[in-house]
Design an enzyme around this catalytic site. Structure first.
Site, PDB file in Angstrom:
ATOM      1  N   ASP A  67     -18.781 -19.858   7.988  1.00 49.61           N
ATOM      2  CA  ASP A  67     -19.539 -21.037   7.580  1.00 49.61           C
ATOM      3  C   ASP A  67     -19.723 -21.996   8.749  1.00 49.61           C
ATOM      4  O   ASP A  67     -19.113 -21.825   9.810  1.00 49.61           O
ATOM      5  CB  ASP A  67     -18.836 -21.754   6.405  1.00 49.61           C
ATOM      6  CG  ASP A  67     -17.311 -21.734   6.543  1.00 49.61           C
ATOM      7  OD1 ASP A  67     -16.822 -21.703   7.683  1.00 49.61           O
ATOM      8  OD2 ASP A  67     -16.624 -21.741   5.516  1.00 49.61           O
ATOM      9  N   ASP A 136      -9.031 -26.391  -3.730  1.00 50.40           N
ATOM     10  CA  ASP A 136      -9.760 -26.221  -4.998  1.00 50.40           C
ATOM     11  C   ASP A 136     -10.141 -24.767  -5.244  1.00 50.40           C
ATOM     12  O   ASP A 136     -10.946 -24.469  -6.134  1.00 50.40           O
ATOM     13  CB  ASP A 136     -11.013 -27.115  -5.020  1.00 50.40           C
ATOM     14  CG  ASP A 136     -11.999 -26.788  -3.899  1.00 50.40           C
ATOM     15  OD1 ASP A 136     -11.760 -25.832  -3.139  1.00 50.40           O
ATOM     16  OD2 ASP A 136     -13.022 -27.493  -3.791  1.00 50.40           O
ATOM     17  N   HIS A 138     -11.647 -22.671  -3.055  1.00 48.83           N
ATOM     18  CA  HIS A 138     -12.841 -22.127  -2.384  1.00 48.83           C
ATOM     19  C   HIS A 138     -12.466 -21.092  -1.321  1.00 48.83           C
ATOM     20  O   HIS A 138     -11.377 -21.139  -0.741  1.00 48.83           O
ATOM     21  CB  HIS A 138     -13.735 -23.236  -1.797  1.00 48.83           C
ATOM     22  CG  HIS A 138     -13.159 -24.003  -0.643  1.00 48.83           C
ATOM     23  ND1 HIS A 138     -13.036 -25.371  -0.637  1.00 48.83           N
ATOM     24  CD2 HIS A 138     -12.698 -23.604   0.565  1.00 48.83           C
ATOM     25  CE1 HIS A 138     -12.538 -25.772   0.518  1.00 48.83           C
ATOM     26  NE2 HIS A 138     -12.322 -24.723   1.262  1.00 48.83           N
ATOM     27  N   GLU A 143     -17.657 -23.551  -3.195  1.00 55.41           N
ATOM     28  CA  GLU A 143     -16.882 -24.488  -4.005  1.00 55.41           C
ATOM     29  C   GLU A 143     -16.857 -24.022  -5.465  1.00 55.41           C
ATOM     30  O   GLU A 143     -17.630 -23.137  -5.856  1.00 55.41           O
ATOM     31  CB  GLU A 143     -17.518 -25.882  -3.906  1.00 55.41           C
ATOM     32  CG  GLU A 143     -17.509 -26.484  -2.499  1.00 55.41           C
ATOM     33  CD  GLU A 143     -16.135 -26.994  -2.062  1.00 55.41           C
ATOM     34  OE1 GLU A 143     -15.101 -26.453  -2.507  1.00 55.41           O
ATOM     35  OE2 GLU A 143     -16.094 -27.930  -1.242  1.00 55.41           O
TER      36      GLU A 143
HETATM   37  C1  F6R Z   1     -13.209 -22.229   6.958  1.00 57.25           C
HETATM   38  C2  F6R Z   1     -13.342 -21.911   5.563  1.00 57.25           C
HETATM   39  C3  F6R Z   1     -12.551 -22.599   4.512  1.00 57.25           C
HETATM   40  C4  F6R Z   1     -11.095 -22.827   4.887  1.00 57.25           C
HETATM   41  C5  F6R Z   1     -10.386 -23.595   3.798  1.00 57.25           C
HETATM   42  C6  F6R Z   1      -8.932 -23.851   4.142  1.00 57.25           C
HETATM   43  O1  F6R Z   1     -14.061 -21.409   7.731  1.00 57.25           O
HETATM   44  O2  F6R Z   1     -14.128 -21.090   5.253  1.00 57.25           O
HETATM   45  O3  F6R Z   1     -12.599 -21.833   3.335  1.00 57.25           O
HETATM   46  O4  F6R Z   1     -10.478 -21.593   5.109  1.00 57.25           O
HETATM   47  O5  F6R Z   1     -11.040 -24.818   3.587  1.00 57.25           O
HETATM   48  O6  F6R Z   1      -8.864 -24.706   5.229  1.00 57.25           O
HETATM   49  P1  F6R Z   1      -7.496 -24.927   6.007  1.00 57.25           P
HETATM   50  O7  F6R Z   1      -7.123 -23.594   6.552  1.00 57.25           O
HETATM   51  O8  F6R Z   1      -7.812 -25.903   7.091  1.00 57.25           O
HETATM   52  O9  F6R Z   1      -6.525 -25.432   5.013  1.00 57.25           O
END
Ligand code: F6R
Length: 260
Positions: A67, A136, A138, A143
């Protein structure tokens, strides 16, 4: 789905790096799917250490990010293209042009998302996709409410995700509201999905994804539909799993040759 519970984030990094090393060794032109954020950093640190020790090379590999934020100026340190270079890809020997990210600064964002999806589909497919999980539930930036069949597209971040990611910016206002993300369906096309999580803050989301119902309200629960998934956790991230003892016993008795 295999759930591996390990003592520390460093152990998570080591075990996942072993799986990535196998892909690099077995595939002539390996394709890695990379996540950003904090969760995969122990994996990247371990891969960089092995590269520095001369036992791993990424020269034949390609990588696709999950992303990218929309609207950050090119070169912004929190754009995921810049972030992944700083934590991983520029610390090893990926060749120029082999690390791909959605273009979040494109004028036509719909076309940019479609072009990214087309590039993913046109290639040989992602061999191993690293994933983190949001509080959450994702994956990528899909989301809650995201279609489990979704493809790469524009999404709006929830307030919770923006607040979670505000730690990377100087204020909440600076966190973009929109992203281009691979869809849940795009992610499920990878041959092996490896979700990493550490810390008690991820325990509820991990339990919902692994042991809850498959539902668009917890996009990571779609992993239950994939034939080859490894969920690699430290103890705090595993602390809400009902079958934790079973997962520990299974991993402890696994033949060493089997890998993830
Ligand atoms: C990042 C991504 C997100 C993160 C998620 C957890 O490329 O796709 O899904 O993996 O928001 O973020 P952290 O690892 O910072 O807790």
């Amino acid at each position: 789905m295999e759930v591996v519970i390990l003592p520390s984030p460093t152990d998570v990094g080591r075990v996942v790096a072993d799986a990535i090393a196998l892909v690099l060794c077995r595939r002539a032109h390996p394709v890695l799917g990379l996540a950003t954020g904090s969760s995969p950093v122990p994996v990247y640190d371990e891969l960089v250490a092995r590269y520095s020790a001369g036992v791993l090379s990424f020269a034949e590999a390609a990588a696709f990010l999950l992303d990218e934020y929309v609207g950050l100026p090119a070169g912004h340190p929190q754009s995921y293209a810049v972030y992944i270079a700083s934590v991983f890809t520029s610390r090893v020997d990926f060749t120029a042009g082999s690390v791909h990210a959605p273009d979040g600064s494109a004028r036509d964002l719909v076309a940019a998302a479609a072009a990214y999806e087309a590039a993913l589909v046109a290639g040989s497919g992602v061999d191993l996709q690293l994933l983190g999980i949001g509080g959450d539930g994702h994956i990528g930036f899909n989301e809650p409410g995201s279609s489990l069949a979704s493809r790469t597209r524009l999404k709006t971040l929830t307030q919770q995700t923006r607040a979670d990611n505000a730690r990377f910016f100087s204020s909440l206002d600076e966190v973009p509201r929109h992203v281009i993300t691979q869809g849940v369906g795009t992610i499920l096309d990878a041959r092996h999905l490896v979700l990493v999580a550490w810390g008690s803050g991820k325990a509820a989301a991990v339990a919902a994804a692994v042991e809850g119902p498959v539902t668009a309200m917890v996009p990571a629960s779609a992993l239950q539909l994939h034939p080859h998934v490894s969920v690699v956790l430290d103890e705090p991230a595993a602390s809400s799993l009902r079958l934790a003892d079973y997962y520990r016993e299974t991993y402890a008795n696994k033949p060493p040759w089997q890998g993830l």
